[in-house]
Design a protein around this motif. Sequence first.
Motif, short mmCIF file in Angstrom:
data_model
loop_
_atom_site.label_atom_id
_atom_site.label_comp_id
_atom_site.label_asym_id
_atom_site.label_seq_id
_atom_site.Cartn_x
_atom_site.Cartn_y
_atom_site.Cartn_z
N MET A 101 -6.38 -3.79 -11.70
CA MET A 101 -5.78 -2.61 -10.59
C MET A 101 -6.74 -2.06 -9.95
O MET A 101 -6.65 -2.28 -8.93
N PRO A 102 -7.48 -1.73 -10.15
CA PRO A 102 -8.45 -0.83 -9.77
C PRO A 102 -9.97 -1.64 -8.99
O PRO A 102 -10.31 -1.11 -8.08
N MET A 118 -9.91 -4.79 -2.07
CA MET A 118 -8.77 -4.73 -0.43
C MET A 118 -9.60 -4.02 0.71
O MET A 118 -9.59 -4.08 1.58
N ASP A 119 -9.95 -2.58 -0.48
CA ASP A 119 -11.20 -1.87 0.59
C ASP A 119 -12.31 -2.80 1.18
O ASP A 119 -12.58 -2.05 2.23
N ALA A 123 0.87 -5.85 -5.31
CA ALA A 123 2.48 -5.69 -5.26
C ALA A 123 3.37 -6.18 -6.46
O ALA A 123 4.22 -5.25 -6.98
N GLU A 124 2.81 -6.85 -7.13
CA GLU A 124 3.20 -7.61 -8.22
C GLU A 124 2.68 -6.88 -9.15
O GLU A 124 4.12 -6.03 -10.46
N LEU A 125 1.65 -6.06 -9.31
CA LEU A 125 0.93 -5.58 -10.28
C LEU A 125 1.75 -3.80 -10.08
O LEU A 125 2.28 -3.83 -11.86
N ASN A 126 1.75 -3.65 -9.43
CA ASN A 126 2.64 -2.34 -9.14
C ASN A 126 4.12 -2.27 -10.03
O ASN A 126 4.91 -1.52 -9.79
#
Length: 226
Positions: free
Chosen positions: A78-79, A85-86, A141-144
């Motif tokens: 995730m990180p 993305m950033d 989104a899936e990971l969240n």
Amino acid sequence: MFIRVVRDLSEGEEVCVTYIEVLDMYEVPIKKLKKRNFECHCPLCDFERAQPEERHCRAELFDEFTQPEIQIGNVGMMPRLKIIMDEFRKTHLSTGAITSTRSRLGKKNITASGVATKMAPPALQPHQHPIGLVRTLSAFAELNTCLGRINQAVQALLEVFEYLPCSAGINLTRVDLALLIGKMYGKLKRFDEVERWKKVARSEFRKPFGEVEELWLEYVDNCNSC
């Protein structure tokens, strides 16, 4: 050539077909189109063509995103996914307008002082710029969702919906996404948003299929059974 349609067509209405997957990075569709002996000059392709350095950076970021350790849905990534993305977003930041007469796209601008400057990219609608973020945001989104962070997942999906263009081959993706957003709001007990996104999905479905109620109900039923 025979074309089967699922709704009535108006006289003179244009019938289009897409040769490519519009969510692919620039180099992929361009190679496919060259095999058909033409060069695309849609706003998105022109935008990418005018930014070779940024385009290369986006391609590298996308290659990193497609690495197996990220694709398998490892929440530990995730990180790194957020960093990707950033960095991807940074490649779309405006560098400022150039106030001079523009030459042909892809060439240099000559200012009044005779100094060659980098051309500003052609203007696009905001949702068209970062289309390469669609897949990374979907993974985010899936990971969240796996972590039970429904609010974060919804925000990512809303951003995806904003970026997805209303074009051939994308309409059903927008329908599916609108239905998914509605379901996610249901988990948050935001039932007003559930109803709103059902209407959005129905509206998106009308674009390619028109007012075919039986087809719409069948489509929703199939989605609910998945």
